[in-house]
Motif scaffolding. Structure first.
Motif, PDB file in Angstrom:
ATOM      1  N   ILE A 551       1.325  -0.583  -0.033  1.00 55.91           N
ATOM      2  CA  ILE A 551      -0.184   0.055  -0.139  1.00 55.91           C
ATOM      3  C   ILE A 551       1.442   1.362  -0.253  1.00 55.91           C
ATOM      4  N   ALA A 552       0.934   2.834  -0.722  1.00 56.11           N
ATOM      5  CA  ALA A 552       1.271   3.615  -1.047  1.00 56.11           C
ATOM      6  C   ALA A 552       0.260   4.575  -0.892  1.00 56.11           C
ATOM      7  N   ILE A 553       0.748   5.221   0.395  1.00 50.90           N
ATOM      8  CA  ILE A 553      -0.467   6.221   0.928  1.00 50.90           C
ATOM      9  C   ILE A 553       0.365   7.349   0.453  1.00 50.90           C
ATOM     10  N   LEU A 564      -1.180   8.084  11.161  1.00 52.40           N
ATOM     11  CA  LEU A 564      -1.737   6.948  10.121  1.00 52.40           C
ATOM     12  C   LEU A 564      -0.973   6.211  10.699  1.00 52.40           C
ATOM     13  N   ILE A 565       0.306   6.291  10.732  1.00 55.50           N
ATOM     14  CA  ILE A 565       1.162   5.591  10.679  1.00 55.50           C
ATOM     15  C   ILE A 565       1.551   5.457  12.339  1.00 55.50           C
ATOM     16  N   LYS A 566       1.644   6.637  12.881  1.00 53.64           N
ATOM     17  CA  LYS A 566       1.481   5.780  14.582  1.00 53.64           C
ATOM     18  C   LYS A 566       0.341   5.675  14.986  1.00 53.64           C
ATOM     19  N   LEU A 662       6.228  -3.987   7.049  1.00 55.33           N
ATOM     20  CA  LEU A 662       7.032  -2.416   7.233  1.00 55.33           C
ATOM     21  C   LEU A 662       6.631  -1.333   7.008  1.00 55.33           C
ATOM     22  N   LEU A 663       6.358   0.007   7.906  1.00 51.79           N
ATOM     23  CA  LEU A 663       6.088   1.212   7.751  1.00 51.79           C
ATOM     24  C   LEU A 663       6.701   2.208   7.207  1.00 51.79           C
ATOM     25  N   LEU A 664       7.110   2.180   6.260  1.00 54.05           N
ATOM     26  CA  LEU A 664       8.150   3.001   5.942  1.00 54.05           C
ATOM     27  C   LEU A 664       7.290   4.551   5.906  1.00 54.05           C
ATOM     28  N   ASP A 665       7.830   5.473   6.937  1.00 50.92           N
ATOM     29  CA  ASP A 665       7.567   6.647   6.114  1.00 50.92           C
ATOM     30  C   ASP A 665       9.069   7.920   5.124  1.00 50.92           C
ATOM     31  N   SER A 685      10.643  -8.428  -3.565  1.00 51.26           N
ATOM     32  CA  SER A 685      11.122  -9.529  -3.311  1.00 51.26           C
ATOM     33  C   SER A 685      10.763 -10.087  -1.941  1.00 51.26           C
ATOM     34  N   TRP A 686      10.032  -9.636  -1.303  1.00 53.83           N
ATOM     35  CA  TRP A 686      10.323  -9.582   0.540  1.00 53.83           C
ATOM     36  C   TRP A 686       8.866 -10.489   0.813  1.00 53.83           C
ATOM     37  N   ASN A 687       8.861 -11.095   1.559  1.00 55.45           N
ATOM     38  CA  ASN A 687       7.333 -12.065   1.626  1.00 55.45           C
ATOM     39  C   ASN A 687       6.409 -11.013   2.830  1.00 55.45           C
ATOM     40  N   GLY A 688       6.799 -10.079   3.687  1.00 56.05           N
ATOM     41  CA  GLY A 688       6.288  -9.205   4.552  1.00 56.05           C
ATOM     42  C   GLY A 688       5.223  -8.224   4.237  1.00 56.05           C
ATOM     43  N   GLY A 689       4.117  -7.472   4.819  1.00 57.83           N
ATOM     44  CA  GLY A 689       3.437  -6.541   3.997  1.00 57.83           C
ATOM     45  C   GLY A 689       4.264  -4.783   4.179  1.00 57.83           C
ATOM     46  N   VAL A 690       3.934  -4.535   3.501  1.00 55.95           N
ATOM     47  CA  VAL A 690       4.372  -3.284   2.778  1.00 55.95           C
ATOM     48  C   VAL A 690       3.961  -1.528   3.738  1.00 55.95           C
ATOM     49  N   ILE A 691       3.523  -0.771   3.379  1.00 55.48           N
ATOM     50  CA  ILE A 691       2.911   0.438   3.789  1.00 55.48           C
ATOM     51  C   ILE A 691       3.935   1.807   3.870  1.00 55.48           C
ATOM     52  N   VAL A 692       3.702   2.112   2.023  1.00 57.22           N
ATOM     53  CA  VAL A 692       4.450   3.161   1.925  1.00 57.22           C
ATOM     54  C   VAL A 692       4.504   5.277   2.389  1.00 57.22           C
ATOM     55  N   ILE A 693       4.772   5.290   2.781  1.00 59.18           N
ATOM     56  CA  ILE A 693       4.526   7.345   2.225  1.00 59.18           C
ATOM     57  C   ILE A 693       5.843   7.589   1.705  1.00 59.18           C
ATOM     58  N   SER A 694       5.597   8.101   0.462  1.00 61.00           N
ATOM     59  CA  SER A 694       6.368   8.386  -0.480  1.00 61.00           C
ATOM     60  C   SER A 694       5.604   9.402  -1.680  1.00 61.00           C
TER      61      SER A 694
END
Length: 737
Positions: A551-553, A564-566, A662-665, A685-694
């Motif tokens: 997901i990209a926010i 939202l991330i916090k 991973l939550l990446l701001d 290629s990673w098998n976990g969940g990802v949320i990014v703010i970019s």
């Protein structure tokens, strides 16, 4: 117990309060690195000179401070008594006349002397050694010389880095107005009429300290073109921009220059006034206009005396000149232009009337950008402008720069930004500048094709050489084929010297595979949140995050993306609704302030050890290597690392948590193009969940499967890609009254 960096730093702070922290850390590091100092170097004396030079000459207490420096140096001598004694003994031992048996014999009369050995005048070495053989091992001599050169280079690099930081501190002491008037004289605009604003410098050298950044490079900037300057972290892109901005390379004097490098200093000046004051000459002329009008009003009262008539005539003549200058620079439209620029960069009408000190660092950086765009220099220099703005402001900036009438030179690692803005790409590498027509995508295609052709040509020629050498080796001693072998030898000797094409630089990041956990993993259910009950920031938010989420926010700054991330990591508690987390869930959170919070006085290995104890040094170094922090970089002080290297250390720390999500701001700030490619590949290629703010369009497109927009108190899925969202933003901005 031996002294540490912090021990020495504490003594400096105690004896000389107010010393800049950068000087404190530099002196402490220098004194502890005694093995790296020259044998005859008085380290305490040099430290004293550095500390004294850091005392402002205008200070009333300068004399008192110098006395304190003397006392401090005595104290440091006591602290370092043992290591200084050992160093002295080591140096004395190194100078002892111990006899050493050498293996290889050579005739010095037939050998060129080493460049590191100097002989006095009148010594005829050849006649002295005639007929004699000297027992000198040349290989050992060369090896020692190589070690000496490496040692000198290592010291130069360290001194260069620290020197650059000290120089930056000095430059920051000069006011913006002083620098502007010095770099861009008032008559520059008038002188520019009927003169070319193209820049063509066929051979420039750019050095910083002993470091050669460019050697005989050609700097060509055609007026009206927009150049993207790219290259690896540390190659010297920002240094080149500073040299151009300071006219340390011979830019024609009639070309006005402005460099956006750092955020403005906050004070009580209103944001709108700050932008208007950026054009220093406009501001000075407007003030002079007010002064002249006041003077004329006073003179009108004085009657018809000859003296007053002459004074009135002079004032009226000067006022006409001022009006002409102001008309040339379109001073009257200034407030409207400034307000439009601020609005495009996300400043509301209320924000524009706020003092600059009330804004955070990121918003002050936007102000610095607005000020530069308002001045409209002939040559605008931007250093990573996309690092400090959200996707909404970035979309506006891309659109604005596409119609920029002057010349633009921008350093950026954002491919989508370069594709949207650049008409040309300059690739900085190997102390030279290579030019490519088109945007980044066109550059990449052209360069890849060129590299393939160069590699093919090199391989073909090497194969030909190999074929010739094989023939020579086989037949050179055969009487029947000797002539042919000699002919091949001559062909081989005439072939030009070949240099293998530069290998394409690539990086790899690696996140550890995460184990499966059962859903629900991480959910927000009807969550409402506000920092105060009367000011709700987010209302009725529903998000379900799984191990397969990508997901990209996006959304404007201040809309609540970081909030939202916090909420997701449980740093904030919702007013209404609830957060569901799997009990075994491990969340990795990356934010830019995490990079700033790395301990600058530790090296990366020590920092990992402090956060995750129990492993060997080799294991920590191996883990850092997964994020391209390898070799001696892993043992450098974090404070001396570049922004991109610090980001890599932060990712290494993050991966040791073995997260499920991973939550990446804003993870892409500071990473160069190769680092960004490595991060995208690792996340894909990673098998976990990802949320990014970019704000990086290519990063979002590559990593995310869903685009969510945070705006107007809600977070909703967007039916479209990033490009469609950016187009919507620009059209909305243009539709404003």
């Amino acid at each position: 117990m031996s002294a540490t960096v912090e021990d020495i730093a504490e003594e400096i702070r105690s004896y000389i309060p107010g010393t800049e922290e950068i000087v404190v850390q530099y002196v402490a590091g220098y004194l502890l690195d005694l093995d790296d100092a020259a044998e005859d170097e008085d380290v305490l004396e040099i430290a004293q000179l550095i500390l004294e030079s850091a005392i402002p000459s205008t200070s009333k207490d300068a004399l008192k401070s110098k006395v304190q420096v003397d006392q401090l140096v005595k104290k440091l001598g006591e602290l370092l008594e043992e290591p200084l004694r050992k160093r002295a003994e080591k140096n004395r031992a190194g100078k002892s006349n111990e006899l050493v048996r050498l293996d290889k014999v050579m005739d010095l009369s037939k050998t060129t002397m080493s460049s590191t050995i100097a002989l006095g005048e009148g010594v005829d070495l050849e006649s002295i050694n005639k007929g004699k053989a000297s027992r000198v091992d040349v290989k050992k001599l060369e090896k020692q010389e190589a070690k000496l050169r490496a040692k000198i280079e290592k010291r130069s690099r360290r001194d260069l880095y620290e020197g650059s930081k000290l120089l930056d501190q000095y430059k920051k002491q000069q006011s913006y107005e002083e620098m502007f008037m010095k770099i861009n004289p008032l008559d520059a605009a008038a002188a520019a009429k009927n003169k070319s604003k193209d820049i063509h410098l066929p051979s420039i050298d750019v050095n910083f300290g002993s470091n050669r950044i460019l050697s005989g490079a050609s700097l060509t900037l055609a007026h009206g073109r927009r150049y993207g300057l790219i290259g690896r972290n540390g190659v010297g892109k920002s240094t080149l921009l500073r040299h151009i901005a300071m006219r340390e390379v011979p830019i024609p004097s009639h070309i006005t220059i402005l460099f956006v490098e750092q955020e403005i200093v906050g004070d009580d000046t209103l944001a709108l006034d700050s932008v208007l004051q950026a054009d220093v000459w406009r501001d000075i002329l407007l003030r002079e206009e007010v002064s002249l009008n006041a003077k004329l009003t006073e003179l009108e009262k004085e009657g018809d005396d000859k003296r007053f008539e002459d004074a009135r005539g002079e004032a009226e003549t000067r006022l006409a000149e001022v009006h002409a200058r102001l008309a040339e620079m379109e001073a009257e439209s200034g407030p409207a232009r400034a307000a439009a620029l601020l609005a495009g960069l996300g400043f509301s009408e209320a924000d524009q009337s706020r003092p600059t000190r009330s804004f955070s660092g990121g918003w002050r950086m936007r102000l610095a950008l607005a000020r530069a765009l308002f001045v409209k220099p002939s040559l605008l220099l931007l250093d990573e402008p996309s690092n400090h703005i959200d996707l909404n402001a970035l979309a506006w900036l891309e659109d604005y720069l596409q119609t920029w009438s002057g010349t633009l030179l921008v350093v950026s690692h954002d491919r989508a930004f370069l594709d949207a803005v650049a008409t040309d790409i300059i690739h900085m590498h190997s102390s030279r500048l290579d030019y490519y027509k088109g945007n980044f995508t066109q550059f990449y295609s052209t360069k890849s094709e060129r590299d393939r052709n160069l590699r093919k040509e090199y391989d073909t020629q090497m194969e030909y050489r190999k074929h010739l050498q094989a023939f020579i080796d086989r037949w050179r001693y055969n009487a029947n084929r000797a002539a042919q072998a000699q002919s091949k030898i001559k062909i081989l000797e005439k072939l030009p010297e070949l240099h293998p094409p530069e290998a394409e630089e690539t990086e790899t990041f690696k996140f550890p595979e995460t184990e499966k956990i059962s859903p629900p993993i991480l959910q927000l259910n009807e969550v409402t949140f506000g920092y105060t009950p009367d000011k709700i920031l987010l209302r009725g938010i529903n998000i379900d995050v799984g191990l397969d989420s990508r997901i990209a926010i996006v959304g404007p700054n201040g809309a609540g993306k970081s909030t939202l991330i916090k909420l997701l990591i449980d740093d904030l508690k919702p007013m209404v609704g609830h957060v569901n987390q799997n009990g075994r869930l491990r969340v990795g959170y990356f934010a830019q302030h995490h990079v700033d919070n790395l301990d600058p006085n530790m090296n990366p290995v020590q920092f990992l050890q402090s956060k995750f104890p129990g492993k060997t040094e080799q294991e920590y170094r191996q883990h850092l290597g997964n994020f391209q922090i390898s070799g001696m970089t892993g043992l450098q002080m974090i404070g001396t690392l570049s922004g991109g290297q610090k980001s890599r250390v932060a990712f290494a720390v993050l991966s040791l948590q073995r997260p499920h999500v991973l939550l990446l701001d804003e993870p892409t700030n500071h990473l160069d193009i190769e680092g960004l490619d490595a991060l995208m590949s690792a996340l894909s290629s990673w098998n976990g969940g990802v949320i990014v703010i970019s704000h990086d369009e290519r990063f979002i497109t590559t990593v995310a499967k869903e685009l969510w927009v945070c705006a107007d108190g809600t977070v909703n899925k967007f039916k479209g890609d990033v490009q469609a969202y950016k187009s919507l933003i620009v059209s909305n901005i243009k539709a404003r009254p």
